[in-house]
Design a protein around this motif. Structure first.
Motif, PDB file in Angstrom:
ATOM      1  N   THR A  54       0.814  -1.208   0.000  1.00 35.02           N
ATOM      2  CA  THR A  54       0.000   0.000   0.000  1.00 35.02           C
ATOM      3  C   THR A  54       0.851   1.264   0.000  1.00 35.02           C
ATOM      4  O   THR A  54       0.540   2.222  -0.705  1.00 35.02           O
ATOM      5  CB  THR A  54      -0.948   0.010   1.220  1.00 35.02           C
ATOM      6  N   HIS A  85      -2.092  -5.089  -2.799  1.00 30.76           N
ATOM      7  CA  HIS A  85      -2.140  -3.643  -3.043  1.00 30.76           C
ATOM      8  C   HIS A  85      -0.930  -3.121  -3.812  1.00 30.76           C
ATOM      9  O   HIS A  85      -0.367  -2.088  -3.449  1.00 30.76           O
ATOM     10  CB  HIS A  85      -2.289  -2.861  -1.731  1.00 30.76           C
ATOM     11  N   PRO A  87       1.129  -0.955  -6.306  1.00 32.93           N
ATOM     12  CA  PRO A  87       0.820   0.328  -6.952  1.00 32.93           C
ATOM     13  C   PRO A  87       0.671   0.121  -8.460  1.00 32.93           C
ATOM     14  O   PRO A  87       1.205  -0.848  -9.022  1.00 32.93           O
ATOM     15  CB  PRO A  87       2.018   1.206  -6.606  1.00 32.93           C
ATOM     16  N   PRO A  88      -0.046   1.018  -9.144  1.00 31.21           N
ATOM     17  CA  PRO A  88      -0.283   0.853 -10.591  1.00 31.21           C
ATOM     18  C   PRO A  88       0.967   0.601 -11.435  1.00 31.21           C
ATOM     19  O   PRO A  88       0.927  -0.273 -12.306  1.00 31.21           O
ATOM     20  CB  PRO A  88      -1.000   2.153 -10.985  1.00 31.21           C
ATOM     21  N   PRO A  89       2.093   1.294 -11.215  1.00 33.17           N
ATOM     22  CA  PRO A  89       3.265   0.981 -12.047  1.00 33.17           C
ATOM     23  C   PRO A  89       3.758  -0.460 -11.863  1.00 33.17           C
ATOM     24  O   PRO A  89       4.155  -1.106 -12.837  1.00 33.17           O
ATOM     25  CB  PRO A  89       4.328   1.982 -11.591  1.00 33.17           C
ATOM     26  N   THR A  91       1.833  -3.007 -10.914  1.00 37.36           N
ATOM     27  CA  THR A  91       0.809  -3.842 -11.542  1.00 37.36           C
ATOM     28  C   THR A  91       1.059  -3.932 -13.042  1.00 37.36           C
ATOM     29  O   THR A  91       0.959  -5.012 -13.635  1.00 37.36           O
ATOM     30  CB  THR A  91      -0.598  -3.264 -11.268  1.00 37.36           C
ATOM     31  N   ARG A  92       1.425  -2.831 -13.640  1.00 44.84           N
ATOM     32  CA  ARG A  92       1.718  -2.828 -15.086  1.00 44.84           C
ATOM     33  C   ARG A  92       2.921  -3.720 -15.392  1.00 44.84           C
ATOM     34  O   ARG A  92       2.903  -4.488 -16.349  1.00 44.84           O
ATOM     35  CB  ARG A  92       1.967  -1.405 -15.568  1.00 44.84           C
ATOM     36  N   ASP A  95       1.884  -7.286 -15.199  1.00 42.27           N
ATOM     37  CA  ASP A  95       1.098  -7.666 -16.364  1.00 42.27           C
ATOM     38  C   ASP A  95       1.977  -7.817 -17.604  1.00 42.27           C
ATOM     39  O   ASP A  95       1.840  -8.784 -18.356  1.00 42.27           O
ATOM     40  CB  ASP A  95      -0.003  -6.642 -16.623  1.00 42.27           C
ATOM     41  N   ARG A 104       0.291 -12.200  -7.267  1.00 38.26           N
ATOM     42  CA  ARG A 104      -0.897 -11.531  -6.742  1.00 38.26           C
ATOM     43  C   ARG A 104      -1.846 -12.516  -6.097  1.00 38.26           C
ATOM     44  O   ARG A 104      -1.905 -13.682  -6.464  1.00 38.26           O
ATOM     45  CB  ARG A 104      -1.609 -10.750  -7.830  1.00 38.26           C
ATOM     46  N   GLY A 110      -5.273  -7.370  -4.293  1.00 36.81           N
ATOM     47  CA  GLY A 110      -5.151  -6.392  -3.222  1.00 36.81           C
ATOM     48  C   GLY A 110      -5.734  -6.823  -1.898  1.00 36.81           C
ATOM     49  O   GLY A 110      -5.522  -6.157  -0.913  1.00 36.81           O
TER      50      GLY A 110
END
Length: 129
Positions: A54, A85, A87-89, A91-92, A95, A104, A110
Motif C-alpha cells: 500500500t 495492493h 501500486p499501478p506501475p 501492476t503494469r 502484467d 498476486r 489487493g
C-alpha cells in the motif's frame, strides 16, 4: 548531497503467517532487506507470507526479481507468498512480464486476510480463518 529515500519494512506475525509491509522505495539498494526478512520467516517456520505494498512509492526490476526470488524460496519451503495492493506501475510491470499470476492474491487483487470477525470495506462477513 540529497538524502535518498529508503525502504521501511515491518513484519507482523500471526502463527505460521506473516504480513510484511513495505513503504518507500524498493530497488537494488533496498532488496536485501526483503531477502533477509523472507529467509528469517522461512527459518522460523512461517509458511504464508503476505506482502502489503500500500505504501510502496517505487519498485524497479530488481524489486520484481526480489519478489520472484522470495516466492521461489517460500514455495521451496512448502509455503506461499502473495503481493497485496501493488501500486499501478508495479501492476503494469507484473502484467507486462506475465508474472502477476505468480505473485498476486488469487482471491482478489489487493485483498489482505483479515482477523476473524473483522470487516473489509465496510461489508460484514468477509473473514479468513
Amino acid at each position: 548531497m540529497p538524502v535518498r529515500p529508503g525502504l521501511d519494512l515491518h513484519r507482523h506475525d500471526r502463527g505460521h503467517r506473516t504480513t510484511i509491509t513495505l513503504a518507500g522505495e524498493f530497488d537494488l539498494t533496498t532488496v536485501p532487506q526483503l531477502h533477509r526478512t523472507v529467509e528469517d520467516c522461512v527459518r522460523e517456520g512461517i509458511r504464508t507470507i503476505d506482502i502489503d505494498l500500500t505504501a510502496l512509492t517505487f519498485c524497479d526490476v530488481s524489486g520484481l526479481n526480489a519478489f520472484l526470488a522470495a516466492r521461489k524460496r517460500t514455495d521451496s519451503a512448502g509455503g506461499s507468498l502473495r503481493l497485496h495492493h501493488p501500486p499501478p506501475p508495479l501492476t503494469r510491470i507484473l502484467d507486462l512480464t506475465g508474472t502477476g499470476f505468480l505473485l498476486r492474491s488469487p482471491l482478489s487483487v489487493g485483498a489482505l486476510p483479515l482477523p476473524a470477525g473483522a470487516m473489509a470495506g465496510g461489508r460484514p462477513g468477509l473473514r479468513t480463518s
